[in-house]
Write a protein that holds these residues in place. Structure first.
Motif, PDB file in Angstrom:
ATOM      1  N   VAL A 156       0.865  -1.162   0.002  1.00 55.48           N
ATOM      2  CA  VAL A 156       0.183  -0.011   0.074  1.00 55.48           C
ATOM      3  C   VAL A 156       1.036   1.314   0.091  1.00 55.48           C
ATOM      4  O   VAL A 156       0.488   2.004  -0.826  1.00 55.48           O
ATOM      5  CB  VAL A 156      -1.027  -0.049   1.269  1.00 55.48           C
ATOM      6  N   ASP A 157       1.878   1.143   0.826  1.00 55.51           N
ATOM      7  CA  ASP A 157       3.021   2.385   0.890  1.00 55.51           C
ATOM      8  C   ASP A 157       3.581   2.670  -0.399  1.00 55.51           C
ATOM      9  O   ASP A 157       3.644   3.863  -0.839  1.00 55.51           O
ATOM     10  CB  ASP A 157       4.014   2.216   1.887  1.00 55.51           C
ATOM     11  N   ALA A 158       3.967   1.696  -1.309  1.00 62.05           N
ATOM     12  CA  ALA A 158       4.499   1.745  -2.400  1.00 62.05           C
ATOM     13  C   ALA A 158       3.517   2.367  -3.602  1.00 62.05           C
ATOM     14  O   ALA A 158       3.766   3.185  -4.286  1.00 62.05           O
ATOM     15  CB  ALA A 158       5.041   0.387  -2.956  1.00 62.05           C
ATOM     16  N   TYR A 159       2.403   1.933  -3.496  1.00 67.89           N
ATOM     17  CA  TYR A 159       1.356   2.439  -4.378  1.00 67.89           C
ATOM     18  C   TYR A 159       0.975   3.886  -4.184  1.00 67.89           C
ATOM     19  O   TYR A 159       0.982   4.745  -5.198  1.00 67.89           O
ATOM     20  CB  TYR A 159       0.030   1.630  -4.122  1.00 67.89           C
ATOM     21  N   GLN A 160       0.932   4.163  -2.820  1.00 69.41           N
ATOM     22  CA  GLN A 160       0.633   5.519  -2.350  1.00 69.41           C
ATOM     23  C   GLN A 160       1.939   6.469  -3.008  1.00 69.41           C
ATOM     24  O   GLN A 160       1.354   7.539  -3.607  1.00 69.41           O
ATOM     25  CB  GLN A 160       0.553   5.460  -0.920  1.00 69.41           C
ATOM     26  N   HIS A 161       3.006   6.020  -2.949  1.00 65.23           N
ATOM     27  CA  HIS A 161       4.244   7.067  -2.952  1.00 65.23           C
ATOM     28  C   HIS A 161       4.017   7.139  -4.681  1.00 65.23           C
ATOM     29  O   HIS A 161       4.457   8.226  -5.007  1.00 65.23           O
ATOM     30  CB  HIS A 161       5.360   6.427  -2.524  1.00 65.23           C
ATOM     31  N   THR A 162       4.260   6.087  -5.298  1.00 65.77           N
ATOM     32  CA  THR A 162       4.453   6.152  -6.649  1.00 65.77           C
ATOM     33  C   THR A 162       3.175   6.431  -7.363  1.00 65.77           C
ATOM     34  O   THR A 162       3.489   7.321  -8.419  1.00 65.77           O
ATOM     35  CB  THR A 162       4.830   4.600  -7.065  1.00 65.77           C
ATOM     36  N   TYR A 163       2.067   6.317  -7.197  1.00 61.20           N
ATOM     37  CA  TYR A 163       0.884   6.613  -8.081  1.00 61.20           C
ATOM     38  C   TYR A 163       0.173   7.807  -7.719  1.00 61.20           C
ATOM     39  O   TYR A 163      -0.063   8.642  -8.401  1.00 61.20           O
ATOM     40  CB  TYR A 163      -0.201   5.316  -8.150  1.00 61.20           C
ATOM     41  N   VAL A 175      -1.323   5.168 -17.618  1.00 60.49           N
ATOM     42  CA  VAL A 175      -1.664   3.716 -17.563  1.00 60.49           C
ATOM     43  C   VAL A 175      -2.005   3.402 -15.993  1.00 60.49           C
ATOM     44  O   VAL A 175      -0.988   3.442 -15.113  1.00 60.49           O
ATOM     45  CB  VAL A 175      -0.490   2.986 -18.073  1.00 60.49           C
ATOM     46  N   SER A 176      -2.948   2.983 -16.037  1.00 62.73           N
ATOM     47  CA  SER A 176      -3.363   2.453 -14.537  1.00 62.73           C
ATOM     48  C   SER A 176      -3.545   1.014 -14.732  1.00 62.73           C
ATOM     49  O   SER A 176      -2.586   0.325 -15.069  1.00 62.73           O
ATOM     50  CB  SER A 176      -4.771   3.081 -14.315  1.00 62.73           C
ATOM     51  N   SER A 177      -4.636   0.282 -13.872  1.00 65.64           N
ATOM     52  CA  SER A 177      -4.849  -0.902 -13.898  1.00 65.64           C
ATOM     53  C   SER A 177      -6.112  -1.431 -13.988  1.00 65.64           C
ATOM     54  O   SER A 177      -7.096  -0.899 -13.186  1.00 65.64           O
ATOM     55  CB  SER A 177      -3.977  -1.503 -12.714  1.00 65.64           C
ATOM     56  N   THR A 178      -6.479  -2.716 -14.350  1.00 66.07           N
ATOM     57  CA  THR A 178      -7.888  -3.355 -14.177  1.00 66.07           C
ATOM     58  C   THR A 178      -8.177  -3.564 -12.660  1.00 66.07           C
ATOM     59  O   THR A 178      -9.289  -3.953 -12.232  1.00 66.07           O
ATOM     60  CB  THR A 178      -8.029  -4.589 -15.026  1.00 66.07           C
ATOM     61  N   ARG A 179      -7.041  -3.286 -11.710  1.00 67.28           N
ATOM     62  CA  ARG A 179      -7.402  -3.769 -10.386  1.00 67.28           C
ATOM     63  C   ARG A 179      -8.371  -2.843  -9.702  1.00 67.28           C
ATOM     64  O   ARG A 179      -8.811  -2.866  -8.767  1.00 67.28           O
ATOM     65  CB  ARG A 179      -5.932  -3.578  -9.859  1.00 67.28           C
ATOM     66  N   VAL A 180      -8.751  -1.612 -10.175  1.00 65.20           N
ATOM     67  CA  VAL A 180      -9.637  -0.821  -9.993  1.00 65.20           C
ATOM     68  C   VAL A 180     -11.136  -1.461 -10.001  1.00 65.20           C
ATOM     69  O   VAL A 180     -11.758  -1.070  -9.215  1.00 65.20           O
ATOM     70  CB  VAL A 180      -9.753   0.759 -10.805  1.00 65.20           C
ATOM     71  N   GLY A 216     -13.357  -4.084  -8.739  1.00 62.03           N
ATOM     72  CA  GLY A 216     -13.103  -4.902  -7.631  1.00 62.03           C
ATOM     73  C   GLY A 216     -13.899  -6.365  -7.684  1.00 62.03           C
ATOM     74  O   GLY A 216     -13.986  -7.527  -6.571  1.00 62.03           O
ATOM     75  N   GLU A 217     -14.283  -6.695  -8.779  1.00 66.20           N
ATOM     76  CA  GLU A 217     -15.193  -7.981  -8.970  1.00 66.20           C
ATOM     77  C   GLU A 217     -14.164  -8.959  -8.558  1.00 66.20           C
ATOM     78  O   GLU A 217     -13.178  -8.988  -9.376  1.00 66.20           O
ATOM     79  CB  GLU A 217     -15.728  -8.120 -10.375  1.00 66.20           C
ATOM     80  N   GLN A 258      -5.152  -1.003  -2.502  1.00 60.75           N
ATOM     81  CA  GLN A 258      -4.233  -0.538  -3.870  1.00 60.75           C
ATOM     82  C   GLN A 258      -5.088  -0.194  -4.965  1.00 60.75           C
ATOM     83  O   GLN A 258      -4.840   0.952  -5.889  1.00 60.75           O
ATOM     84  CB  GLN A 258      -3.300  -2.038  -4.198  1.00 60.75           C
ATOM     85  N   GLY A 259      -6.282  -0.917  -4.994  1.00 60.18           N
ATOM     86  CA  GLY A 259      -7.120  -0.398  -6.163  1.00 60.18           C
ATOM     87  C   GLY A 259      -7.826   1.014  -5.769  1.00 60.18           C
ATOM     88  O   GLY A 259      -7.887   1.690  -6.986  1.00 60.18           O
ATOM     89  N   GLU A 260      -7.774   1.238  -4.620  1.00 60.47           N
ATOM     90  CA  GLU A 260      -8.596   2.499  -4.239  1.00 60.47           C
ATOM     91  C   GLU A 260      -7.647   3.781  -4.650  1.00 60.47           C
ATOM     92  O   GLU A 260      -7.935   4.779  -5.015  1.00 60.47           O
ATOM     93  CB  GLU A 260      -8.756   2.443  -2.867  1.00 60.47           C
ATOM     94  N   ILE A 261      -6.269   3.252  -4.394  1.00 64.57           N
ATOM     95  CA  ILE A 261      -5.126   4.394  -4.510  1.00 64.57           C
ATOM     96  C   ILE A 261      -5.197   4.540  -5.998  1.00 64.57           C
ATOM     97  O   ILE A 261      -5.058   5.764  -6.554  1.00 64.57           O
ATOM     98  CB  ILE A 261      -3.835   3.890  -4.222  1.00 64.57           C
ATOM     99  N   LEU A 262      -5.231   3.502  -7.029  1.00 63.32           N
ATOM    100  CA  LEU A 262      -5.272   3.621  -8.509  1.00 63.32           C
ATOM    101  C   LEU A 262      -6.505   4.416  -8.886  1.00 63.32           C
ATOM    102  O   LEU A 262      -6.199   5.343  -9.700  1.00 63.32           O
ATOM    103  CB  LEU A 262      -5.261   2.364  -9.154  1.00 63.32           C
ATOM    104  N   LEU A 263      -7.665   4.281  -8.282  1.00 61.39           N
ATOM    105  CA  LEU A 263      -8.591   4.951  -8.650  1.00 61.39           C
ATOM    106  C   LEU A 263      -8.373   6.515  -8.407  1.00 61.39           C
ATOM    107  O   LEU A 263      -8.837   7.436  -8.914  1.00 61.39           O
ATOM    108  CB  LEU A 263     -10.004   4.690  -7.770  1.00 61.39           C
ATOM    109  N   GLN A 264      -8.083   6.692  -7.182  1.00 69.34           N
ATOM    110  CA  GLN A 264      -7.851   8.305  -6.507  1.00 69.34           C
ATOM    111  C   GLN A 264      -6.805   8.793  -7.577  1.00 69.34           C
ATOM    112  O   GLN A 264      -6.894  10.115  -7.789  1.00 69.34           O
ATOM    113  CB  GLN A 264      -7.326   8.139  -5.430  1.00 69.34           C
ATOM    114  N   MET A 265      -5.760   8.158  -7.930  1.00 72.55           N
ATOM    115  CA  MET A 265      -4.743   8.517  -9.071  1.00 72.55           C
ATOM    116  C   MET A 265      -5.518   8.986 -10.217  1.00 72.55           C
ATOM    117  O   MET A 265      -5.330  10.274 -10.756  1.00 72.55           O
ATOM    118  CB  MET A 265      -3.675   7.620  -9.374  1.00 72.55           C
TER     119      MET A 265
END
Length: 266
Positions: free
Chosen positions: A71-78, A100-105, A107-108, A126-133
């Motif tokens: 989670v910390d790495a996702y927050q810092h990078t994205y 470029v994001s990810s289909t991780r957003v 949640g299905e 991690q998916g929530e961080i990607l969505l916020q980005m």
């Protein structure tokens, strides 16, 4: 056009080479030295990004990725990089920003079908961080930003899948996933500059969801190993369908992932 890549890995390299061959000027930002002659490379930390000395930038690709999946790495990078990137681009005439994001957003996780019009509901941090980005870039560049959500990227190495095939005699359940060849993903991203009216987001995938255990069984057969068994009928993962990619008529060069895997093994 002067095209900037923020984050310069394998996918960026594929895109940049194609765009250079079309006559565009290419600049890149990365954390380590790069040597491709078709681009001008700069070593910078995106958290301290400085583009004041750059020629006017017309188009931007953002392909950053964390060293770890925490989670910390996702927050810092994205997410933490959005503000310094947007600020650094402030005085450039950017026509479009591709992130470029990810289909991780999505949640299905029960084998559901997901397409470009599906409601986005992340099921982990991690998916929530990607969505916020994604939302932050779309807010900074309304009508000039497109989010790309690729499925599992393949085409560079099969080492990870081979290792899994060698070590696994069982698989816990039926897990659905999709794939996209790195050349198809790169070609789609490069072709975006020719699309007159881009959507705000695209899923990029092969539209051929497969249970992961079947992929591993295929590898085991190619390697002369015993084929694993599935422990339960529980269904996880999701089945992705790239409706917007299909709508603009984009055709994949690599429809069959097993052919691609076989080429890499040989």
């Amino acid at each position: 056009m002067h095209i900037l890549f923020i984050g310069y890995g394998k996918t960026s390299r594929h895109i940049a080479k194609q765009l250079f061959e079309q006559g565009h000027q290419i600049s890149t930002i990365s954390r380590s030295a790069k040597t491709d002659a078709f681009a001008t490379h700069h070593i910078q930390d995106v958290q301290q990004l400085d583009l004041s000395g750059f020629a006017p930038i017309d188009w931007v690709y953002i392909l950053v990725s964390p060293d770890q999946s925490t989670v910390d790495a996702y927050q810092h990078t994205y997410l933490d990089s959005v503000r310094p990137i947007v600020k650094a681009l402030e005085f450039h005439p950017v026509k479009h920003l591709v992130v470029v994001s990810s289909t991780r957003v999505y949640g299905e996780n029960r084998g559901e079908w997901v397409d470009d019009d599906s409601v986005i509901r992340p099921n982990d941090l991690q998916g929530e961080i990607l969505l916020q980005m994604e939302q932050a870039y779309l807010a900074a560049y309304p009508d000039r930003c497109t989010i790309i959500r690729p499925s599992g990227i393949y085409g560079s190495s099969v080492a990870r899948l081979q290792k899994m095939a060698q070590s696994m005699t069982t698989y816990p359940n039926l897990h659905w996933s999709n794939r996209i060849h790195i050349e198809d993903l790169s070609y789609f991203l490069a072709e975006m500059i020719h699309v007159e009216q881009l959507e705000s987001s695209y899923i990029v995938t092969n539209n051929q969801p497969q249970p992961l255990h079947e992929v591993l069984q295929w590898f085991q057969q190619q390697m002369g190993l015993s084929v694993l068994k599935v422990e339960s009928e529980k269904v996880t993962g999701k089945k992705l369908y790239a409706t917007r990619m299909e709508k603009i008529g984009f055709e994949l060069k690599h429809q069959d992932c097993f052919r691609g895997y076989l080429e890499l093994m040989q």
